[in-house]
Design an enzyme around this catalytic site. Structure first.
Site, PDB file in Angstrom:
ATOM      1  N   HIS A   1       6.327   3.225   2.745  1.00 60.25           N
ATOM      2  CA  HIS A   1       7.269   4.347   2.758  1.00 60.25           C
ATOM      3  C   HIS A   1       6.528   5.659   2.979  1.00 60.25           C
ATOM      4  O   HIS A   1       5.393   5.837   2.525  1.00 60.25           O
ATOM      5  CB  HIS A   1       8.018   4.377   1.423  1.00 60.25           C
ATOM      6  CG  HIS A   1       9.244   5.229   1.433  1.00 60.25           C
ATOM      7  ND1 HIS A   1       9.207   6.597   1.292  1.00 60.25           N
ATOM      8  CD2 HIS A   1      10.553   4.904   1.569  1.00 60.25           C
ATOM      9  CE1 HIS A   1      10.435   7.079   1.338  1.00 60.25           C
ATOM     10  NE2 HIS A   1      11.271   6.072   1.510  1.00 60.25           N
TER      11      HIS A   1
ATOM     12  N   LYS B   1       7.760  -4.219   0.304  1.00 54.32           N
ATOM     13  CA  LYS B   1       8.491  -3.139   0.970  1.00 54.32           C
ATOM     14  C   LYS B   1       7.575  -2.521   2.015  1.00 54.32           C
ATOM     15  O   LYS B   1       6.357  -2.425   1.812  1.00 54.32           O
ATOM     16  CB  LYS B   1       8.919  -2.067  -0.036  1.00 54.32           C
ATOM     17  CG  LYS B   1       9.965  -2.543  -1.037  1.00 54.32           C
ATOM     18  CD  LYS B   1      10.397  -1.413  -1.960  1.00 54.32           C
ATOM     19  CE  LYS B   1      11.428  -1.897  -2.967  1.00 54.32           C
ATOM     20  NZ  LYS B   1      11.847  -0.807  -3.892  1.00 54.32           N
TER      21      LYS B   1
ATOM     22  N   HIS C   1       4.646   7.671   0.261  1.00 58.02           N
ATOM     23  CA  HIS C   1       3.275   7.388  -0.168  1.00 58.02           C
ATOM     24  C   HIS C   1       2.236   8.013   0.771  1.00 58.02           C
ATOM     25  O   HIS C   1       1.031   7.870   0.543  1.00 58.02           O
ATOM     26  CB  HIS C   1       3.041   5.878  -0.228  1.00 58.02           C
ATOM     27  CG  HIS C   1       3.937   5.180  -1.212  1.00 58.02           C
ATOM     28  ND1 HIS C   1       3.679   5.150  -2.563  1.00 58.02           N
ATOM     29  CD2 HIS C   1       5.105   4.518  -1.041  1.00 58.02           C
ATOM     30  CE1 HIS C   1       4.643   4.488  -3.179  1.00 58.02           C
ATOM     31  NE2 HIS C   1       5.515   4.096  -2.287  1.00 58.02           N
TER      32      HIS C   1
END
Length: 485
Positions: free
Chosen positions: A80, A77, A83
């Site tokens: 994001h 992924k 984080h």
């Protein structure tokens, strides 16, 4: 830099003025204070990047092994924004612990195992493209994951395929493991590129998958005590055996506080007395982070947007200096803006993100700190630098503004100590804000250019000391100071 002062000696004062004992003590105190303040300049020059760290506050502290678990994005992924705080805060805690002499290990514990990889593995076999995976790996994996999720809602057979792929993965079947490893490798490569933009590195990339096998012994011990198994426990036990840290810190958002309390308690119940050395560093969430295109999902969108906005504002500013690498400078200014916005308050507090506030050049922002540093660098370029062997007459530095600035420089070690104890960067942030405001006032009222040589040298020495401490503090926070903007 050689200090020379012409403070009136106490003996001369006593010969010319009839003083009673109290007045004598007051004058002695004042002279001692002034001498102490002036030696700050000497200390800044001598210690350089270690100014404040060489203080007696740290001399008696035992050197420790500190292990810090932070960032922890999910494999396959894109990085994001959820984080972001863990990444910035963990880096700061690592920086300050390294600065004061502790041996620090930075660990990135990746989310790289679980049923979602069964879904992704099955989805890649249906919707994946090796060509797209090479050109933009995480974007393509994200698109595949979205597609397969949608398809699984309409077709139960896809869920069955996902379960089958994960079963093969757990059974270590070569084809499934090879595809999963490929996802993991390209993900880490992409994350490393983003971390490089942030100026952050790790000593170890580990993950849930690494402890999947190692957890079997822990499972037996947990079953015997009627407790649930977590790969986090296997990871903690393995890290303690491997690194033998004196402190083990977990930097995650505050919603996970109860998870870590339970985890530490379970470790105690299992007989691991070192669980007392484990600590959760919780933080709040960022609210309202958007780009001009709408809601932000990925960190790189934030970095690109920040850089773009800084370049736009620089282009429209009349005071912008020509830089060798405008994009790199804009990135450093933008990152400073993001970090300072994040570090201004208590880490446990949520905060609302606002581009206009973040990128202001006046007021308490990262842009203001960068501007102050660049301004002081420009002053030294125009008026020359003060070398360590240059004699400086501190008797020229008598103005109240100077005394205030010297007093503030003297407090730097206390601030570092405070932040190192409670893991709160806001102490350093607030210190740097005040330092920058004092510098601005001194820059307006204490000119270097056009002043007599002796006075100019003394003031230049003062401004150099301020820039050195400002740069040191910014670097601890994870900010690279710019020389022009």
């Amino acid at each position: 830099m050689l200090l020379s002062t012409s403070l009136p000696s106490l003996q001369a004062l006593l010969e010319n003025v009839k003083l009673h004992n109290t007045a004598y003590k007051i004058i002695l105190l004042i002279c001692d204070l002034l001498f102490c303040l002036y030696t700050v300049l000497q200390q800044v020059f001598e210690d350089g990047s270690e100014y404040g760290i060489k203080s007696e506050l740290f001399s008696g502290l035992p050197k420790r092994k500190v292990l810090i678990d932070f960032s922890s994005p999910n494999i396959a992924k894109k990085f994001h924004v959820g984080h972001l705080r863990s990444t910035l805060i963990g880096n700061f805690i690592a920086n300050i612990n390294e600065a004061i002499g502790h041996q620090v290990t930075r660990i990135n514990y990746l989310g790289d195992w679980g049923m979602q990889f069964g879904l992704l593995g099955a989805g890649f076999q249906w919707f994946g493209s090796e060509e797209k995976l090479k050109s933009n790996p995480l974007q393509h994996l994200f698109e595949v994951y979205v597609q397969v999720n949608k398809a699984s809602e309409e077709d139960e057979s896809i869920k069955t395929l996902a379960k089958d792929f994960f079963r093969k993965l757990e059974a270590q079947e070569e084809e499934a493991v090879s595809l999963w490893q490929h996802f993991r490798d390209v993900s880490i490569e992409e994350y490393a590129r983003v971390y490089k933009r942030l100026g952050i590195y790790f000593n170890e990339y580990s993950g849930e998958s690494f402890y999947h096998k190692k957890s079997q012994e822990v499972i037996k011990r947990l079953d015997a005590k009627g407790l649930l198994m977590k790969t986090d426990l296997a990871a903690a036990i393995d890290r303690m055996e491997k690194y033998k840290p004196d402190v083990m810190l977990y930097v995650t958002d505050k919603s996970q506080s109860s998870h870590f309390q339970q985890m530490f308690q379970i470790l105690k119940l299992l007989g691991f007395t070192w669980a007392e050395r484990c600590q959760h560093v919780p933080f709040g969430r960022i609210q309202g982070m958007k780009t001009r295109q709408g809601e932000v999902i990925f960190l790189e969108d934030v970095l690109n947007e920040t850089c773009s906005l800084v370049l736009e504002r620089s282009a429209s500013s009349k005071t912008t200096k020509e830089c060798d690498n405008p994009s790199e400078t804009a990135e450093r200014i933008g990152l400073a803006a993001l970090i300072i916005q994040d570090f201004k308050g208590l880490l446990s507090s949520d905060y609302r993100f606002n581009w206009d506030h973040v990128l202001q050049s006046k007021g308490d922002t990262g842009v203001f700190l960068q501007y102050t540093h660049a301004r002081l660098h420009s002053l030294e370029e125009i008026c020359g630098t003060v070398n360590q062997g240059t004699p400086v007459n501190t008797a020229c530095l008598q103005e109240p503004l100077v005394i205030s600035l010297l007093q503030h420089l003297l407090r730097y070690d206390e601030i570092i100590y405070q932040s190192s104890q409670d893991h709160q960067p806001r102490h350093i942030v607030n210190y740097l804000f005040k330092l920058s405001h004092l510098v601005s006032a001194a820059h307006r009222n204490l000119p270097v250019k056009g002043s007599p040589l002796e006075l100019a040298q003394a003031r230049l020495c003062l401004f150099h000391a301020a820039r050195s401490v400002l740069a040191n503090g910014m670097k601890l926070l994870g900010i690279t100071p710019v020389d022009k903007m």
